[in-house]
Motif scaffolding. Structure first.
Motif, PDB file in Angstrom:
ATOM      1  N   PHE A  95       0.915  -1.252   0.137  1.00 52.26           N
ATOM      2  CA  PHE A  95       0.089   0.082  -0.171  1.00 52.26           C
ATOM      3  C   PHE A  95       1.008   1.440  -0.006  1.00 52.26           C
ATOM      4  O   PHE A  95       1.979   1.163   0.558  1.00 52.26           O
ATOM      5  N   PRO A  96       0.588   2.302  -0.886  1.00 52.44           N
ATOM      6  CA  PRO A  96      -0.812   2.497  -1.673  1.00 52.44           C
ATOM      7  C   PRO A  96      -0.785   1.634  -2.966  1.00 52.44           C
ATOM      8  O   PRO A  96      -1.703   1.456  -3.582  1.00 52.44           O
ATOM      9  N   SER A  97       0.328   1.147  -3.431  1.00 50.61           N
ATOM     10  CA  SER A  97       0.400   0.314  -4.627  1.00 50.61           C
ATOM     11  C   SER A  97       0.962  -0.982  -4.261  1.00 50.61           C
ATOM     12  O   SER A  97       1.500  -1.125  -3.254  1.00 50.61           O
ATOM     13  N   ASP A  98       1.050  -1.856  -5.325  1.00 48.53           N
ATOM     14  CA  ASP A  98       1.502  -3.167  -5.336  1.00 48.53           C
ATOM     15  C   ASP A  98       2.472  -3.544  -6.501  1.00 48.53           C
ATOM     16  O   ASP A  98       2.394  -4.620  -6.720  1.00 48.53           O
ATOM     17  N   THR A  99       2.967  -2.441  -6.910  1.00 46.59           N
ATOM     18  CA  THR A  99       3.640  -2.728  -8.451  1.00 46.59           C
ATOM     19  C   THR A  99       5.045  -2.185  -8.281  1.00 46.59           C
ATOM     20  O   THR A  99       5.595  -2.221  -9.437  1.00 46.59           O
ATOM     21  N   ARG A 115       2.922   0.513   3.395  1.00 47.74           N
ATOM     22  CA  ARG A 115       3.110  -0.916   3.990  1.00 47.74           C
ATOM     23  C   ARG A 115       3.860  -1.750   3.022  1.00 47.74           C
ATOM     24  O   ARG A 115       3.435  -1.623   1.756  1.00 47.74           O
ATOM     25  N   SER A 116       4.627  -2.470   3.279  1.00 47.88           N
ATOM     26  CA  SER A 116       5.380  -3.278   2.565  1.00 47.88           C
ATOM     27  C   SER A 116       5.529  -4.609   3.016  1.00 47.88           C
ATOM     28  O   SER A 116       5.575  -4.882   4.139  1.00 47.88           O
ATOM     29  N   THR A 117       5.770  -5.756   2.117  1.00 51.18           N
ATOM     30  CA  THR A 117       6.153  -7.122   2.515  1.00 51.18           C
ATOM     31  C   THR A 117       7.322  -7.720   1.735  1.00 51.18           C
ATOM     32  O   THR A 117       7.560  -7.391   0.578  1.00 51.18           O
ATOM     33  N   ILE A 119       2.475  -9.431  -2.487  1.00 50.34           N
ATOM     34  CA  ILE A 119       0.975  -9.656  -2.070  1.00 50.34           C
ATOM     35  C   ILE A 119       0.076  -8.503  -2.713  1.00 50.34           C
ATOM     36  O   ILE A 119       0.261  -7.377  -2.765  1.00 50.34           O
ATOM     37  N   ALA A 120      -0.818  -8.885  -3.685  1.00 54.23           N
ATOM     38  CA  ALA A 120      -1.608  -7.867  -4.580  1.00 54.23           C
ATOM     39  C   ALA A 120      -2.326  -7.424  -3.576  1.00 54.23           C
ATOM     40  O   ALA A 120      -2.927  -7.865  -2.273  1.00 54.23           O
ATOM     41  N   ARG A 121      -2.860  -5.857  -3.410  1.00 56.05           N
ATOM     42  CA  ARG A 121      -3.106  -5.201  -2.447  1.00 56.05           C
ATOM     43  C   ARG A 121      -4.857  -5.299  -2.245  1.00 56.05           C
ATOM     44  O   ARG A 121      -5.197  -4.800  -1.168  1.00 56.05           O
ATOM     45  N   ASN A 122      -5.441  -6.252  -3.067  1.00 54.23           N
ATOM     46  CA  ASN A 122      -6.741  -6.486  -2.644  1.00 54.23           C
ATOM     47  C   ASN A 122      -7.066  -7.738  -1.711  1.00 54.23           C
ATOM     48  O   ASN A 122      -8.027  -8.026  -1.083  1.00 54.23           O
ATOM     49  N   PHE A 123      -5.758  -8.306  -1.086  1.00 53.76           N
ATOM     50  CA  PHE A 123      -5.697  -9.253  -0.100  1.00 53.76           C
ATOM     51  C   PHE A 123      -5.167  -8.778   1.051  1.00 53.76           C
ATOM     52  O   PHE A 123      -4.909  -7.687   1.275  1.00 53.76           O
ATOM     53  N   ASN A 124      -5.561  -9.621   2.242  1.00 50.74           N
ATOM     54  CA  ASN A 124      -4.927  -9.236   3.423  1.00 50.74           C
ATOM     55  C   ASN A 124      -3.314  -9.388   3.721  1.00 50.74           C
ATOM     56  O   ASN A 124      -2.802 -10.387   3.179  1.00 50.74           O
TER      57      ASN A 124
END
Length: 736
Positions: free
Chosen positions: A61-65, A207-209, A213-218
């Motif tokens: 978040f805010p993006s996942d790309t 938020r980073s992982t 993880i696609a941002r539509n998931f938890n």
């Protein structure tokens, strides 16, 4: 038969989606060491100089790309007793302040800067442990169930013993942690676990992982992990026993009944015993839960009972083995039925003493989980409560990649109040048997729940079964869900939570997400929800149809606007205000329309507001409602909040009008990471009660506490006391 056939068809179709496989990303290696690591936040041990760190965190978040703006790195090592973690969280420049809502353990992740570590120790992508630390060294630990599909799958009420230190530097901060292997459950000889790490950073609103993880998931989803590889097989310690005795002193007075109890000491104990590689036996004798915070009251405008979550430690580890059978409002097992009753004079829940209990839960191997519980409660003549014995057994088998099948058996027996013949009154027995299938595809897009439960009582009842089928789809742009349920007229899970029976139900949800290139809005989109309940005799009895539009902002705040239409059939006379007014007649029905909103503020702000409101028709009249919470954070030392609820109900005669207020100020002071003081007041004019509860907690050793609790209930008009109680409790966690 038609709905039963549809349930079966959906179950068969869903098995196809459970067999998908996912691409596996490179993992990291944990080296075994033979020297001591000092957990001081200074990474000067030789192992931390190695190059094998988990790096290149991905933005969630805010993006996942793209890669994260604020990068992090994590490294893991171990010896015979501890799993060691080092983490370094970088900033783009000098940084002095971080967001920490308090110094209290178990902070909420989204509101704080922090780093979290997730371990799936059985590689089942279904159950896991989470440990987190913020820049000021505040800890959080939790259990993850159901693959972490929803935020509610994270149980922060679980407590255990581990060690960590955090240090803040000019442009980065560091965490060093040691988790005892005795705290975790895993297979003896394990060579690898599933693992993931994620960071929340307030300055960069990011938020980073480690695992993308696609941002539509938890963000806690266990479908998205990598491998943690151990250089040598893990060995279980020969003994893994924790003994947790307590001593308490309690005094109380009930002015309504004219009774009081002088200060009286009580003693009891819990024990946690590791059995085999991955099973845990919990034992309790005369448990006392008086230190558990009282429930937050709500204004009840519904015709049925309200659900309150379990917070008692004894019931929490592997709680999903028992509690996740069934679905919302069709739960075969609800642990709060054991040892808790409700005092309608105050709206508070009161204890029904538990004499003893035992609970065995955990893994038999990577595919099988087992749970068994037996609890015995005492007679309480003053409240008219008859002691009961509760037995629960559950068995769960992993199937496909992340799905599972489980069976549950529940038995409740009441003591024989006559004191003659058998110990239990056979005419009061209640039993349940059920089977559940939980679907979770490897990529998390398809999830579902399918079950059939049946109850058995002394007087045999017809139609005593309940069945449910639900299939959900979720990708970056689309979300859809279809659920079908049927609950028989004779279905009666006395140890569960099923507020009503004799109905069939269909429910659908459909929504679309758009992701604009905007500095203000992160995502937005419309959706629809529809629910219909009916039975064979009456036809349709309830409908709820809602159109909504949700906007999620870059600040983490969100706004949802709704338009709803509801149809309600009354099975029994009902007072819409629940204030003792003239009830509406049974057999009548009503169709009402309303519009509303829900706003959730940015939790990182010093002051933020969350609120929801509704206006429109209500049975034969109208309603205007507004509820929410105002929060003011004074650094990490104090949090002051105000829960509020107002319902303006106007009904034609002979029904009552009502202005229902519920106000609950709360002050939470965290003097240090081990000393806390929480005070809150709840005024509820629907039940004519004021409740004051104040609690001091001193954590003098890891997971060992001294509690001092005072609570009192008053009549709001005169402030004459109804009930009061004073409790002191000391418990100590001892590893043997």
């Amino acid at each position: 038969m038609r709905i039963s056939f549809t349930l079966l068809l959906l179950c068969l179709i869903s098995s196809v989606f459970a067999q998908e496989t996912a691409f596996e990303l490179p993992g990291i290696i944990a080296e075994k060491i033979d020297y001591e690591i000092i957990v001081d936040g200074v990474l000067d041990e030789a192992i931390w100089n190695d190059k094998d760190w988990a790096t290149d965190f991905q933005q969630f978040f805010p993006s996942d790309t793209s890669l994260a703006v604020a990068q992090s790195k994590v490294k893991i090592a171990y010896d015979d007793k501890f799993l060691y973690i080092a983490a370094v969280m970088y900033n783009l420049g000098p940084r002095e302040k971080y967001v920490s809502t308090s110094l209290r353990r178990d902070y909420r992740g989204e509101q704080n800067d922090g780093i979290s570590f997730i371990f799936d120790t059985f590689n089942d992508n279904t159950n896991g442990f989470q440990f987190g630390v913020n820049p000021y060294g505040v800890q959080r630990e939790s259990l993850i169930a159901n693959g972490g599909i929803r935020s509610s799958d994270l149980n922060l009420a679980w407590d255990n013993k581990w060690y960590s230190t955090a240090k803040i530097h000019e442009d980065y901060w560091v965490v060093e942690a040691a988790i005892p292997f005795s705290t975790l459950r895993y297979n003896d000889g394990a060579m690898n676990w599933n693992v993931n790490f994620y960071r929340i950073d307030s300055k960069y609103n990011e938020r980073s992982t480690w695992t993308p993880i696609a941002r539509n998931f938890n963000i806690i989803g266990l479908a998205f992990t990598r491998k943690l590889l151990f250089s040598e097989p893990l060995k279980k310690e020969s003994s893994n026993i924790s003994f947790i005795p307590y001593a308490a002193m309690v005094t109380d007075r009930n002015s309504l009944e004219g009774t009081s109890n002088p200060p009286r000491p009580t003693f009891g104990a819990d024990a946690k015993i590791g059995i085999g590689p991955a099973l845990n036996l919990d034992l309790t004798v005369n448990p006392d839960f008086s230190q558990v915070e009282v429930d937050e009251q709500v204004t009840n405008l519904d015709r049925f009972e309200i659900f309150f979550p379990e917070r008692r430690q004894f019931f929490l580890e592997n709680a999903d083995l028992f509690a996740d059978f069934g679905t919302q409002n069709i739960r075969p097992f609800f642990s709060r039925r054991i040892g808790v009753d409700r005092d309608e004079n105050t709206g508070q829940n009161v204890q029904n003493p538990i004499l003893y209990g035992a609970r065995l839960s955990g893994k038999l191997n990577e595919d099988w989980r087992i749970g068994a519980m037996n609890m015995q409660t005492a007679n309480d003549e003053e409240l008219g409560i008859v002691g009961k014995n509760f037995s629960v057994a559950a068995l769960q088998k992993k199937v496909f990649n992340r799905s599972n099948v489980g069976v549950i058996l529940i038995n409740r027996e009441s003591l024989n109040g006559e004191g003659q013949g058998s110990l239990f009154d056979n005419t009061q027995s209640n039993r349940l048997a059920g089977i559940d299938y939980n679907l979770a595809s490897s990529d998390n897009r398809w999830t579902g729940k399918f079950f059939y439960h049946k109850t058995f009582e002394y007087e045999e009842k017809e139609k005593s079964g309940a069945a449910h089928a639900q299939l959900n789809y979720n990708d970056l742009y689309w979300e859809a869900s279809l659920a079908l349920s049927t609950v028989g007229e004779g279905f009666n899970p006395a140890v569960g939570f099923t507020p009503r029976n004799d109905f069939n139900r269909t429910a659908i949800r459909f929504s679309r997400q758009f992701y604009p290139k905007s500095k203000l809005i992160n995502r937005h989109g419309p959706g629809v929800e529809s629910e219909v309940l009916w039975n064979e005799n009456l036809g349709v009895t309830d409908e709820q149809h809602t159109l909504f539009y949700t906007t999620r902002f870059q600040s983490l705040s969100s706004l949802t606007v709704t338009a709803s239409n509801r149809f309600t059939y009354l099975f029994f006379p009902f007072d819409p205000t629940r204030t003792g007014g003239e009830p509406l007649e049974s057999g009548t029905d009503y169709r009402n329309s309303t519009v509303g909103f829900r706003y959730i503020g940015n939790p990182r702000n010093t002051f933020f507001l969350s609120a929801r409101g509704e206006i429109g028709e209500y049975f034969t009249g109208g309603i205007k409602s507004l509820s929410g919470t105002m929060n003011w954070r004074m650094g990490y030392l104090a949090n002051i909040s105000m829960n509020f609820s107002y319902n303006n109900i106007r009904l034609p005669e002979p029904q009552n009008d009502a202005d229902l207020f519920l106000v609950g100020p709360r002050i939470d002071l965290t003097f240090t990471k081990s000393l806390f003081w929480t005070t809150f007041i709840q005024y509820n004019n629907q039940i004519e009660n004021v409740n004051i509860n104040t609690r001091v907690q001193w954590r003098f050793a890891p997971v060992s506490d001294l509690f001092i609790v005072y609570t009192e209930n008053y009549f709001p008009n005169t402030f004459v006391s109804k009930q009061r109680a004073f409790v002191m409790k000391l418990n100590y966690w001892l590893n043997i």
